[in-house]
Enzyme design. Structure first.
Site, PDB file in Angstrom:
ATOM      1  N   SER A  35      -7.426 -38.729  33.343  1.00  0.00           N
ATOM      2  CA  SER A  35      -6.994 -38.044  31.964  1.00  0.00           C
ATOM      3  C   SER A  35      -7.317 -38.978  30.795  1.00  0.00           C
ATOM      4  O   SER A  35      -7.368 -38.692  29.787  1.00  0.00           O
ATOM      5  CB  SER A  35      -5.481 -37.907  32.173  1.00  0.00           C
ATOM      6  OG  SER A  35      -4.844 -39.025  31.902  1.00  0.00           O
ATOM      7  N   LYS A  45      -1.590 -43.051  28.577  1.00  0.00           N
ATOM      8  CA  LYS A  45      -2.121 -42.289  27.314  1.00  0.00           C
ATOM      9  C   LYS A  45      -2.201 -43.023  26.202  1.00  0.00           C
ATOM     10  O   LYS A  45      -1.527 -44.021  25.760  1.00  0.00           O
ATOM     11  CB  LYS A  45      -0.894 -40.892  27.146  1.00  0.00           C
ATOM     12  CG  LYS A  45      -0.740 -40.088  28.444  1.00  0.00           C
ATOM     13  CD  LYS A  45      -1.774 -39.136  28.632  1.00  0.00           C
ATOM     14  CE  LYS A  45      -1.739 -38.220  29.856  1.00  0.00           C
ATOM     15  NZ  LYS A  45      -1.614 -39.099  31.300  1.00  0.00           N
TER      16      LYS A  45
END
Lengths: 422, 143
Positions: B64, B101
């Site tokens: 991701s 993230k």
């Protein structure tokens, strides 16, 4: 006025287990001793469930797990690494500190002038360790080591506190000491507290008020120092160099019960070999080896505990002598017909190898002493790699592997066990 | 592509099987003219880690963050002492799991992936988010 601090990690092992397990933030956690025998650490939630310190795991297991508690085998690789981080941070904050145990350190707050600054430092210290390592700590600040222990006790039990307590005026100190039973004071054990109780001394305040001369006469200078420290007179210094170890213990609980001497012998030999390795690693020599064996306290069959020691004519670190000594003791203390469940070996009466006094009747000359040292060094070097050299007396499986069925990953010390993102 | 020569690897860094022991005395010749110029070998720890006590390694699972040069199985250097800012790459615990993230503080608290395959995670009221630390580097191994 002098300011000392005691920094003490809250429920250290349980807190360590939480650092890389955010899912366990509010879940009760207990950590078990080697071989998963007893509970040796509890999170706040586990304490609230009534899990007592040191309780045998099998006694509380069922109720604890059905109530949703989480259990871990001890993971000293992790605790040791996180402890080192906490100590490094503290070392960067003060000029002088003493690492007192894996989760406690005394600090000399030379730069602190008043109570406000002391509080500010305490809060800064607590926040930093919480943020950098993820371990909650509490901080007791006071003019003497004994009083920092009291302050830390207050910081722990005072509700809604910031985890920081500063005791620096006589009135506050007297107020706290009145509510503190003497057995809670640093350095006062059960025996001493019973003796003091017999004299009508129950609270720390009563002890503080007792005549110093009487204490010295009836007890010792050690207790005298404690009394002076309670009065705010600093007698116990911060030792910034670690004391060398004073004894080495290797012990295990067995999975099964052992009733046969021939089965026990090689296990004791394994302990002796491991203990001797540790001894040489510490660069010490010992003059005494002791062996203990015991049956289980929770066993309904007859109980026996055996303990005895063997003195060497001069301090030594040779595995073969330690093996020889331990064998003699075992033969003496072992009793036929008892189901032994725990045994161990203890090396003590240390002296530093460079200051060894040669015995008058020591038959070995310098040359053979040197050869023995070289032999032991060579074996240690080989055993620290893949190779294993065994002494004939040992059990071939080596030291019975510690039973750790519920151990967490070595998050900080092993490439293959790092925490992972989802 | 330009290549900069960084330095030699020291014998201490070699695996033990490479190390030779000289049991016999070794005959000595003229001392090395480099002796006076010896410098300590390049140390990756020093380059990657500023605050050792607060730095932890975390392994990435998933892709991701691919566009931030963080591949699956990369090792992240996470410094817990750095205050995470808007735009920092962070390791955070979200409802009990660690995630890596990019942190967005404004206009709305959000964890952004760096791969169009994934959706941003907007933090809902009542969700449990803790920032563990700031990612200062990622190590992607090719062989």
């Amino acid at each position: 006025m002098k300011f000392l601090a005691l920094v003490d990690c809250d429920n250290f092992y349980a807190s360590c287990e939480r650092v890389f397990r955010p899912d366990l933030k509010k879940v009760p956690i207990v950590v078990l001793s080697n071989n998963d025998g007893c509970v040796i650490a509890r999170s706040k939630e586990a304490k609230a469930m009534g899990i007592k310190m040191g309780v045998p795991w099998f006694k509380v297991k069922k109720a604890y797990l059905t109530q949703g508690g989480k259990v871990f085998s001890s993971n000293f690789a992790l605790y040791g690494d996180l402890s080192k981080r906490v100590m490094n941070i503290l070392d960067g904050m003060v000029k002088k500190m003493e690492i007192y145990s894996i989760d406690e350190a005394f600090l000399d707050l030379q730069h602190i002038q008043n109570k406000n600054q002391a509080y500010e430092f305490g809060i800064y210290c607590r926040n930093t360790i919480r943020q950098w390592v993820g371990i909650p700590v509490r901080i007791g600040i006071a003019p003497t080591k004994t009083l920092t222990k009291v302050a830390s006790h207050v910081a722990k039990h005072a509700n809604g506190g910031m985890g920081v307590c500063c005791l620096n005026n006589q009135k506050d100190i007297a107020h706290i000491l009145k509510t503190l039973p003497i057995r809670e004071i640093w350095g006062i054990g059960n025996n001493l507290s019973r003796q003091l109780n017999q004299m009508g001394i129950y609270s720390a305040y009563e002890l503080m008020q007792t005549d110093i001369r009487l204490i010295r006469k009836k007890f010792s200078v050690v207790l005298e120092r404690t009394v002076r420290e309670l009065r705010g007179e600093s007698c116990i210094q911060i030792e910034d160099h670690a004391d060398p170890k004073k004894q080495i213990v290797v012990s295990r609980s067995f999975r099964g019960k052992i009733e046969n001497l021939e089965v026990l012998k090689p296990l004791i030999s394994n302990f002796a070999v491991r203990a001797a390795e540790k001894l040489r690693h510490e660069k010490q020599k010992c003059s005494q080896v002791s062996v203990f064996i015991s049956t289980s306290r929770f066993n309904k069959r007859p109980q026996h505990r055996g303990f005895s020691s063997f003195q060497f004519p001069y301090p030594m670190d040779d595995t073969r002598s330690i093996l020889m000594g331990s064998k003699k003791i075992l033969a003496k203390i072992f009793k036929e017909g008892y189901p032994y469940s725990k045994a161990g070996i203890l090396l003590s009466h240390f002296s530093h190898p460079t200051f060894i006094q040669q015995s008058l009747f020591q038959s070995k000359d310098q040359q053979s002493l040197k050869q023995n040292t070289n032999l032991m060094e060579a074996i240690d070097a080989l055993n620290s790699n893949q190779t294993q050299i065994y002494y004939a007396a040992q059990h071939p499986a080596g030291l019975s592997p510690i039973q750790k069925s519920m151990v967490s990953p070595k998050y900080t010390t092993n490439w293959w066990e790092l925490p992972t993102t989802k | 592509m330009t290549v900069n020569y960084l330095g030699l690897i020291s014998a201490n860094d070699l695996p033990a099987s490479f190390t030779k022991f000289f049991v016999e005395p070794v005959s000595v010749g003229f001392p090395s003219p480099a002796n006076d110029y010896l410098e300590s070998p390049i140390d990756l720890n020093k380059y990657l880690i500023k605050n050792g006590a607060a730095t932890f390694l975390v392994r990435v699972s998933g892709d991701s963050m691919l566009n931030a040069n963080i591949a699956d199985q990369a090792i992240l250097i996470v410094d817990r002492s750095l205050k995470p800012k808007h735009g920092s790459i962070v390791v955070a615990s979200l409802d009990g799991d660690f995630v890596c993230k990019r942190l967005q503080l404004k206009p709305r608290l959000c964890l952004l992936p760096e791969n169009p395959k994934y959706e941003p995670i907007y933090i809902q009221h009542g969700q449990d988010l803790d920032i563990m630390g700031t990612v200062t580097a990622a190590i992607n191994k090719f062989e």
